[in-house]
Design a protein around this motif. Structure first.
Motif, PDB file in Angstrom:
ATOM      1  N   GLY A  74      39.371  -8.340  20.913  1.00 52.67           N
ATOM      2  CA  GLY A  74      38.353  -8.248  21.968  1.00 52.67           C
ATOM      3  C   GLY A  74      38.938  -8.677  23.295  1.00 52.67           C
ATOM      4  O   GLY A  74      40.133  -8.469  23.556  1.00 52.67           O
ATOM      5  N   VAL A  75      38.132  -9.297  24.134  1.00 52.54           N
ATOM      6  CA  VAL A  75      38.585  -9.739  25.455  1.00 52.54           C
ATOM      7  C   VAL A  75      39.774 -10.688  25.293  1.00 52.54           C
ATOM      8  O   VAL A  75      39.675 -11.666  24.551  1.00 52.54           O
ATOM      9  CB  VAL A  75      37.461 -10.530  26.182  1.00 52.54           C
ATOM     10  CG1 VAL A  75      37.864 -10.875  27.611  1.00 52.54           C
ATOM     11  CG2 VAL A  75      36.159  -9.771  26.147  1.00 52.54           C
ATOM     12  N   PRO A 123      35.680 -14.442  38.326  1.00 56.38           N
ATOM     13  CA  PRO A 123      34.665 -15.409  37.893  1.00 56.38           C
ATOM     14  C   PRO A 123      35.291 -16.623  37.220  1.00 56.38           C
ATOM     15  O   PRO A 123      36.326 -16.505  36.559  1.00 56.38           O
ATOM     16  CB  PRO A 123      33.820 -14.614  36.884  1.00 56.38           C
ATOM     17  CG  PRO A 123      34.219 -13.198  37.019  1.00 56.38           C
ATOM     18  CD  PRO A 123      35.575 -13.157  37.636  1.00 56.38           C
ATOM     19  N   ALA A 124      34.635 -17.750  37.376  1.00 52.55           N
ATOM     20  CA  ALA A 124      35.170 -18.990  36.793  1.00 52.55           C
ATOM     21  C   ALA A 124      34.064 -19.764  36.085  1.00 52.55           C
ATOM     22  O   ALA A 124      32.906 -19.776  36.523  1.00 52.55           O
ATOM     23  CB  ALA A 124      35.789 -19.851  37.889  1.00 52.55           C
ATOM     24  N   LEU A 125      34.457 -20.399  35.003  1.00 56.68           N
ATOM     25  CA  LEU A 125      33.578 -21.332  34.295  1.00 56.68           C
ATOM     26  C   LEU A 125      34.243 -22.700  34.365  1.00 56.68           C
ATOM     27  O   LEU A 125      35.420 -22.837  34.014  1.00 56.68           O
ATOM     28  CB  LEU A 125      33.423 -20.893  32.833  1.00 56.68           C
ATOM     29  CG  LEU A 125      32.651 -21.840  31.915  1.00 56.68           C
ATOM     30  CD1 LEU A 125      31.189 -21.939  32.331  1.00 56.68           C
ATOM     31  CD2 LEU A 125      32.752 -21.375  30.453  1.00 56.68           C
ATOM     32  N   VAL A 126      33.497 -23.684  34.840  1.00 56.53           N
ATOM     33  CA  VAL A 126      34.025 -25.049  34.917  1.00 56.53           C
ATOM     34  C   VAL A 126      33.264 -25.887  33.889  1.00 56.53           C
ATOM     35  O   VAL A 126      32.030 -25.855  33.842  1.00 56.53           O
ATOM     36  CB  VAL A 126      33.850 -25.623  36.340  1.00 56.53           C
ATOM     37  CG1 VAL A 126      34.377 -27.053  36.411  1.00 56.53           C
ATOM     38  CG2 VAL A 126      34.573 -24.739  37.369  1.00 56.53           C
ATOM     39  N   ILE A 127      34.013 -26.590  33.051  1.00 56.50           N
ATOM     40  CA  ILE A 127      33.394 -27.388  31.981  1.00 56.50           C
ATOM     41  C   ILE A 127      33.776 -28.860  32.159  1.00 56.50           C
ATOM     42  O   ILE A 127      34.950 -29.180  32.383  1.00 56.50           O
ATOM     43  CB  ILE A 127      33.858 -26.892  30.591  1.00 56.50           C
ATOM     44  CG1 ILE A 127      33.403 -25.443  30.366  1.00 56.50           C
ATOM     45  CG2 ILE A 127      33.325 -27.803  29.483  1.00 56.50           C
ATOM     46  CD1 ILE A 127      33.886 -24.826  29.043  1.00 56.50           C
ATOM     47  N   ALA A 128      32.771 -29.720  32.083  1.00 58.46           N
ATOM     48  CA  ALA A 128      33.022 -31.163  32.178  1.00 58.46           C
ATOM     49  C   ALA A 128      32.358 -31.852  30.994  1.00 58.46           C
ATOM     50  O   ALA A 128      31.485 -31.276  30.336  1.00 58.46           O
ATOM     51  CB  ALA A 128      32.447 -31.703  33.480  1.00 58.46           C
ATOM     52  N   GLY A 129      32.772 -33.079  30.735  1.00 56.81           N
ATOM     53  CA  GLY A 129      32.138 -33.891  29.690  1.00 56.81           C
ATOM     54  C   GLY A 129      31.488 -35.100  30.347  1.00 56.81           C
ATOM     55  O   GLY A 129      32.117 -35.755  31.188  1.00 56.81           O
ATOM     56  N   GLU A 172      29.443 -21.895  25.321  1.00 58.18           N
ATOM     57  CA  GLU A 172      29.568 -21.678  26.772  1.00 58.18           C
ATOM     58  C   GLU A 172      30.660 -20.662  27.070  1.00 58.18           C
ATOM     59  O   GLU A 172      30.501 -19.790  27.928  1.00 58.18           O
ATOM     60  CB  GLU A 172      29.867 -23.003  27.491  1.00 58.18           C
ATOM     61  CG  GLU A 172      28.744 -24.016  27.414  1.00 58.18           C
ATOM     62  CD  GLU A 172      27.447 -23.539  28.066  1.00 58.18           C
ATOM     63  OE1 GLU A 172      27.489 -22.602  28.880  1.00 58.18           O
ATOM     64  OE2 GLU A 172      26.387 -24.101  27.744  1.00 58.18           O
ATOM     65  N   VAL A 173      31.778 -20.769  26.373  1.00 58.31           N
ATOM     66  CA  VAL A 173      32.882 -19.825  26.616  1.00 58.31           C
ATOM     67  C   VAL A 173      32.476 -18.416  26.178  1.00 58.31           C
ATOM     68  O   VAL A 173      32.708 -17.440  26.893  1.00 58.31           O
ATOM     69  CB  VAL A 173      34.174 -20.286  25.895  1.00 58.31           C
ATOM     70  CG1 VAL A 173      35.248 -19.205  25.951  1.00 58.31           C
ATOM     71  CG2 VAL A 173      34.693 -21.580  26.525  1.00 58.31           C
ATOM     72  N   ALA A 174      31.826 -18.316  25.020  1.00 63.58           N
ATOM     73  CA  ALA A 174      31.402 -16.991  24.539  1.00 63.58           C
ATOM     74  C   ALA A 174      30.421 -16.362  25.532  1.00 63.58           C
ATOM     75  O   ALA A 174      30.490 -15.157  25.811  1.00 63.58           O
ATOM     76  CB  ALA A 174      30.768 -17.109  23.156  1.00 63.58           C
ATOM     77  N   GLU A 234      29.753 -12.067  29.783  1.00 63.45           N
ATOM     78  CA  GLU A 234      29.477 -11.575  31.141  1.00 63.45           C
ATOM     79  C   GLU A 234      30.630 -10.731  31.683  1.00 63.45           C
ATOM     80  O   GLU A 234      30.446  -9.970  32.623  1.00 63.45           O
ATOM     81  CB  GLU A 234      29.238 -12.759  32.094  1.00 63.45           C
ATOM     82  CG  GLU A 234      27.968 -13.522  31.791  1.00 63.45           C
ATOM     83  CD  GLU A 234      27.982 -14.920  32.413  1.00 63.45           C
ATOM     84  OE1 GLU A 234      28.803 -15.171  33.326  1.00 63.45           O
ATOM     85  OE2 GLU A 234      27.179 -15.756  31.961  1.00 63.45           O
ATOM     86  N   GLN A 235      31.837 -10.875  31.110  1.00 66.55           N
ATOM     87  CA  GLN A 235      33.009 -10.132  31.611  1.00 66.55           C
ATOM     88  C   GLN A 235      33.107  -8.743  30.982  1.00 66.55           C
ATOM     89  O   GLN A 235      33.895  -7.926  31.404  1.00 66.55           O
ATOM     90  CB  GLN A 235      34.327 -10.852  31.312  1.00 66.55           C
ATOM     91  CG  GLN A 235      34.334 -12.327  31.515  1.00 66.55           C
ATOM     92  CD  GLN A 235      33.949 -12.701  32.923  1.00 66.55           C
ATOM     93  OE1 GLN A 235      34.463 -12.119  33.866  1.00 66.55           O
ATOM     94  NE2 GLN A 235      33.030 -13.636  33.063  1.00 66.55           N
ATOM     95  N   ILE A 236      32.357  -8.493  29.918  1.00 65.18           N
ATOM     96  CA  ILE A 236      32.453  -7.216  29.203  1.00 65.18           C
ATOM     97  C   ILE A 236      31.631  -6.168  29.965  1.00 65.18           C
ATOM     98  O   ILE A 236      30.569  -6.494  30.472  1.00 65.18           O
ATOM     99  CB  ILE A 236      31.936  -7.382  27.754  1.00 65.18           C
ATOM    100  CG1 ILE A 236      32.898  -8.285  26.998  1.00 65.18           C
ATOM    101  CG2 ILE A 236      31.753  -6.052  27.059  1.00 65.18           C
ATOM    102  CD1 ILE A 236      32.386  -8.706  25.623  1.00 65.18           C
TER     103      ILE A 236
END
Ligand code: MLT
Length: 258
Positions: free
Chosen positions: A9-10, A192-198, A242-244, A249-251
Motif C-alpha cells: 500500500g502507501v 501534509p504532516a502529522l505531529v505526535i506528542a505524548g 492516528e497514523v492509519a 487522507e493521502q490516498i
C-alpha cells in the motif's frame, strides 16, 4: 541499510529513536501492514546496519534513507520519525524534499541543541566508548504510566537499549549534537504532516510538538494520553490509529515509479 518491511500500500518509512533499532516498530509493522508498505530501516550502526566511517551527522543518516528509497524503486514515501528518527526525517526534508509525500514527526523537536546539551552528548559519547551503557536512560524514555503499569514495555525497552552497540550510540550522540535548527525547513515543507506528542514525554514535551505544528504549513497535532517519549511502543494502538488515519487522507497515492 538493514531494513524490515511489511504489508503493501502507501509507502511508509519509519525511522527509529535513539538508542533503539527497527525492532521498536514491531507493533507498527503488524498493525499498519493492511494499508501500508511499512519500511523500517536500522539507522547507521544500529541493528543490522553498518556504521561506516563518515563524520557523525544526521545528514548522512538522511542520505542513507534517500538511497534506500532508490533501492526500493520509490520516488516518494510518507516518512515518519520518532525522536532521533524525527531529526533524520527533518534532515531528509531539508536535503531531499522531493522524496516526501507526507511527514510524521513523533516525540521530536525542531530546535538544535543548546551548547550545554551538545556538551552533555559528548560526555555521553565518551562514556559509551569507555565501556558505559545507557540503561540509566530508560526511566526518562518512558512515561510514568508505563513505568508504573506496563512491565512488559519496560522490559522490552531495557532489552532494546541494552543491545545498542556503543560505537553507533556514540556516533549518533555526536550526530545529534551537530544537527541544525529545522524550523525553516518545516516552514518550507509543502506536504501534509502529522505531529505526535505524548502527554508524559519528559524529553520532548508537548510544547516542542506545538512549535513544530505552528511552523508547518499543513499539520495536525495529536497528543496521546498516558504515554511518554516512546509513544509507538507505549501506546501502539493509539499511535497506529492516528497514523492509519493520516495515511488514509493521502490516498489515492502511488509512490512507485512508473
Ligand atoms: C531519542 O529518543 O531518539 C533521543 O532521546 C533523542 C535525543 O537525545 O535528542
Amino acid at each position: 541499510m538493514y531494513t524490515r518491511t511489511a504489508g503493501t500500500g502507501v509507502p511508509l518509512v519509519l525511522l527509529h529513536a535513539f538508542p533503539l533499532s527497527s525492532a521498536m516498530w514491531l507493533a507498527q509493522r503488524g498493525g499498519l501492514a493492511a494499508g501500508a508498505h511499512v519500511i523500517t530501516p536500522d539507522l547507521r550502526g544500529f541493528g543490522g546496519s553498518r556504521l561506516g566511517d563518515d563524520e557523525p551527522s544526521v545528514d548522512a543518516m538522511a542520505d542513507d534513507v534517500a538511497e534506500l528509497l532508490d533501492t526500493l524503486g520509490l520516488e516518494r514515501a510518507v516518512v515518519g520519525g520518532l525522536s532521533m528518527g524525527g531529526y533524520v526525517a527533518m534532515a531528509l526534508a531539508r536535503r531531499h524534499p522531493g522524496r516526501l509525500s507526507g511527514v510524521i514527526l513523533a516525540n521530536t523537536k525542531a530546535s538544535a541543541d543548546t551548547p550545554e546539551a551538545a556538551a552533555n552528548r559528548e560526555t555521553i559519547a565518551q562514556r559509551l566508548l569507555d565501556g558505559g551503557d545507557l540503561l540509566d536512560t530508560v526511566p526518562n524514555l518512558l512515561g510514568s504510566t508505563s513505568l508504573e503499569r506496563r512491565g512488559m514495555v519496560v522490559g522490552r525497552v531495557r532489552g532494546l537499549v541494552g543491545s545498542a552497540p556503543a560505537p553507533a550510540a556514540a556516533w549518533a550522540q555526536r550526530a545529534m549534537a551537530a544537527r541544525p535548527d529545522s524550523f525553516d525547513t518545516l516552514r518550507g515543507l509543502n506536504v501534509p504532516a502529522l505531529v505526535i506528542a505524548g502527554d508524559e514525554d519528559k524529553i520532548t514535551p508537548v510544547g516542542d510538538a506545538e512549535a513544530m505544528t505552528k511552523a508547518l504549513p499543513d499539520a495536525r497535532l495529536v497528543v496521546i494520553g498516558h504515554t511518554g517519549h516512546l509513544s509507538a511502543i507505549e501506546t501502539p494502538e493509539t499511535f497506529n490509529r492516528e497514523v492509519a488515519g493520516f495515511l488514509a487522507e493521502q490516498i489515492p497515492f502511488s509512490g512507485s515509479r512508473p
